[in-house]
Design a protein around this motif. Sequence first.
Motif, PDB file in Angstrom:
ATOM      1  N   VAL A 121       3.399  13.764   1.320  1.00  0.00           N
ATOM      2  CA  VAL A 121       3.159  13.176   2.688  1.00  0.00           C
ATOM      3  C   VAL A 121       2.739  11.638   2.568  1.00  0.00           C
ATOM      4  O   VAL A 121       1.411  11.314   1.921  1.00  0.00           O
ATOM      5  CB  VAL A 121       2.326  13.965   3.536  1.00  0.00           C
ATOM      6  CG1 VAL A 121       1.993  13.295   4.760  1.00  0.00           C
ATOM      7  CG2 VAL A 121       2.744  15.380   3.829  1.00  0.00           C
ATOM      8  N   TYR A 122       3.501  10.729   2.874  1.00  0.00           N
ATOM      9  CA  TYR A 122       2.808   9.206   2.951  1.00  0.00           C
ATOM     10  C   TYR A 122       2.513   9.016   4.437  1.00  0.00           C
ATOM     11  O   TYR A 122       3.189   9.229   5.270  1.00  0.00           O
ATOM     12  CB  TYR A 122       4.090   8.390   2.391  1.00  0.00           C
ATOM     13  CG  TYR A 122       4.625   8.655   0.998  1.00  0.00           C
ATOM     14  CD1 TYR A 122       3.754   8.052  -0.032  1.00  0.00           C
ATOM     15  CD2 TYR A 122       5.549   9.355   0.628  1.00  0.00           C
ATOM     16  CE1 TYR A 122       4.461   8.225  -1.375  1.00  0.00           C
ATOM     17  CE2 TYR A 122       6.211   9.541  -0.468  1.00  0.00           C
ATOM     18  CZ  TYR A 122       5.359   8.958  -1.447  1.00  0.00           C
ATOM     19  OH  TYR A 122       5.943   8.999  -2.819  1.00  0.00           O
ATOM     20  N   THR A 123       1.406   8.428   4.463  1.00  0.00           N
ATOM     21  CA  THR A 123       0.741   8.054   5.857  1.00  0.00           C
ATOM     22  C   THR A 123       0.213   6.739   5.901  1.00  0.00           C
ATOM     23  O   THR A 123      -0.649   6.301   4.693  1.00  0.00           O
ATOM     24  CB  THR A 123      -0.213   9.123   6.181  1.00  0.00           C
ATOM     25  OG1 THR A 123      -0.341   8.702   7.725  1.00  0.00           O
ATOM     26  CG2 THR A 123      -1.486   9.396   5.415  1.00  0.00           C
ATOM     27  N   GLN A 124       0.372   6.017   6.988  1.00  0.00           N
ATOM     28  CA  GLN A 124      -0.569   4.585   6.968  1.00  0.00           C
ATOM     29  C   GLN A 124      -1.824   4.897   7.667  1.00  0.00           C
ATOM     30  O   GLN A 124      -2.664   4.085   7.853  1.00  0.00           O
ATOM     31  CB  GLN A 124       0.430   3.333   7.491  1.00  0.00           C
ATOM     32  CG  GLN A 124       0.831   3.979   8.853  1.00  0.00           C
ATOM     33  CD  GLN A 124       1.645   2.788   9.671  1.00  0.00           C
ATOM     34  OE1 GLN A 124       2.100   1.733   9.084  1.00  0.00           O
ATOM     35  NE2 GLN A 124       1.927   3.026  10.954  1.00  0.00           N
ATOM     36  N   ASN A 125      -1.880   5.882   8.328  1.00  0.00           N
ATOM     37  CA  ASN A 125      -3.130   6.566   9.095  1.00  0.00           C
ATOM     38  C   ASN A 125      -4.372   6.342   8.586  1.00  0.00           C
ATOM     39  O   ASN A 125      -4.262   6.936   7.345  1.00  0.00           O
ATOM     40  CB  ASN A 125      -2.863   7.899   9.899  1.00  0.00           C
ATOM     41  CG  ASN A 125      -1.546   7.808  10.588  1.00  0.00           C
ATOM     42  OD1 ASN A 125      -1.079   6.689  10.999  1.00  0.00           O
ATOM     43  ND2 ASN A 125      -1.237   8.722  11.066  1.00  0.00           N
ATOM     44  N   ILE A 126      -5.259   5.949   8.911  1.00  0.00           N
ATOM     45  CA  ILE A 126      -6.705   6.030   8.580  1.00  0.00           C
ATOM     46  C   ILE A 126      -7.745   6.875   9.325  1.00  0.00           C
ATOM     47  O   ILE A 126      -8.708   6.950   9.035  1.00  0.00           O
ATOM     48  CB  ILE A 126      -7.290   4.452   8.715  1.00  0.00           C
ATOM     49  CG1 ILE A 126      -7.443   4.148   9.991  1.00  0.00           C
ATOM     50  CG2 ILE A 126      -6.667   3.659   7.899  1.00  0.00           C
ATOM     51  CD1 ILE A 126      -8.227   2.590  10.206  1.00  0.00           C
ATOM     52  N   ASP A 127      -7.231   7.734   9.891  1.00  0.00           N
ATOM     53  CA  ASP A 127      -7.886   8.749  10.612  1.00  0.00           C
ATOM     54  C   ASP A 127      -8.585   9.915   9.869  1.00  0.00           C
ATOM     55  O   ASP A 127      -9.420  10.631  10.392  1.00  0.00           O
ATOM     56  CB  ASP A 127      -7.289   9.182  12.000  1.00  0.00           C
ATOM     57  CG  ASP A 127      -5.838   9.720  11.567  1.00  0.00           C
ATOM     58  OD1 ASP A 127      -5.785  10.542  10.597  1.00  0.00           O
ATOM     59  OD2 ASP A 127      -4.884   9.630  12.411  1.00  0.00           O
ATOM     60  N   GLY A 128      -7.981  10.200   8.612  1.00  0.00           N
ATOM     61  CA  GLY A 128      -8.226  11.264   7.973  1.00  0.00           C
ATOM     62  C   GLY A 128      -7.728  12.699   8.444  1.00  0.00           C
ATOM     63  O   GLY A 128      -8.165  13.832   7.686  1.00  0.00           O
ATOM     64  N   LEU A 129      -6.734  12.731   9.286  1.00  0.00           N
ATOM     65  CA  LEU A 129      -6.179  13.750   9.817  1.00  0.00           C
ATOM     66  C   LEU A 129      -5.267  14.607   8.665  1.00  0.00           C
ATOM     67  O   LEU A 129      -5.259  15.818   8.456  1.00  0.00           O
ATOM     68  CB  LEU A 129      -5.590  13.954  10.865  1.00  0.00           C
ATOM     69  CG  LEU A 129      -6.447  13.438  12.212  1.00  0.00           C
ATOM     70  CD1 LEU A 129      -5.802  13.345  13.552  1.00  0.00           C
ATOM     71  CD2 LEU A 129      -7.438  14.688  12.486  1.00  0.00           C
ATOM     72  N   THR A 130      -4.602  13.789   8.083  1.00  0.00           N
ATOM     73  CA  THR A 130      -4.025  14.191   7.008  1.00  0.00           C
ATOM     74  C   THR A 130      -4.630  14.824   5.857  1.00  0.00           C
ATOM     75  O   THR A 130      -4.152  16.068   5.472  1.00  0.00           O
ATOM     76  CB  THR A 130      -2.903  13.377   6.281  1.00  0.00           C
ATOM     77  OG1 THR A 130      -1.954  12.711   7.264  1.00  0.00           O
ATOM     78  CG2 THR A 130      -2.046  13.721   5.259  1.00  0.00           C
ATOM     79  N   GLU A 131      -5.757  14.351   5.663  1.00  0.00           N
ATOM     80  CA  GLU A 131      -6.714  14.882   4.431  1.00  0.00           C
ATOM     81  C   GLU A 131      -7.420  15.869   4.995  1.00  0.00           C
ATOM     82  O   GLU A 131      -7.741  16.855   4.100  1.00  0.00           O
ATOM     83  CB  GLU A 131      -7.588  13.828   4.215  1.00  0.00           C
ATOM     84  CG  GLU A 131      -7.165  12.711   3.340  1.00  0.00           C
ATOM     85  CD  GLU A 131      -6.413  11.478   4.086  1.00  0.00           C
ATOM     86  OE1 GLU A 131      -6.456  11.605   5.315  1.00  0.00           O
ATOM     87  OE2 GLU A 131      -5.907  10.633   3.685  1.00  0.00           O
ATOM     88  N   ALA A 132      -7.471  16.530   6.337  1.00  0.00           N
ATOM     89  CA  ALA A 132      -7.791  17.527   6.839  1.00  0.00           C
ATOM     90  C   ALA A 132      -7.198  18.803   6.858  1.00  0.00           C
ATOM     91  O   ALA A 132      -7.761  19.971   7.022  1.00  0.00           O
ATOM     92  CB  ALA A 132      -8.498  17.253   8.391  1.00  0.00           C
TER      93      ALA A 132
END
Length: 139
Positions: A121-132
């Motif tokens: 999963v590649y994301t440009q998001n900096i919200d940390g939700l993918t890591e959650a």
Amino acid sequence: IPPTDLASLARIILSSQCKSIAILTGAGVSVASGIPDFRSPGGMYDSLRPELITATPYQRQLMEADPTYVVEKNMFLQNSFPYLEVRRPFILGTRKKKWKPTIAHRFAELLHTKTSKLTRVYTQNIDGLTEACNNLPPD
């Protein structure tokens, strides 16, 4: 033949034709959790206060003229504090469960656990939700 509906897409994913899947995400996967995207009214660029960011006067001037400068690579390489300072509230909000992964994040987890075909999963998001998420392939 590219799929034209969800049922066709599901058949392709489950078929032997599909060997691996990568997902590319952006702000759209997180807005449902209540996080505004950067460009919307009330978003990070709209509410950025360069005078409060740890930066040189010149860097503050650049951010004042163009708020996107806060996340540009050259700025980060010169001074990582502006990026880290704007990212911090997103990470703390995610850690405190102010925001939770959305159905899009959960779909990625389901895709990985049910098919084992999701490789990244590649994301440009900096919200940390993918890591959650707990059930995504490792980086």
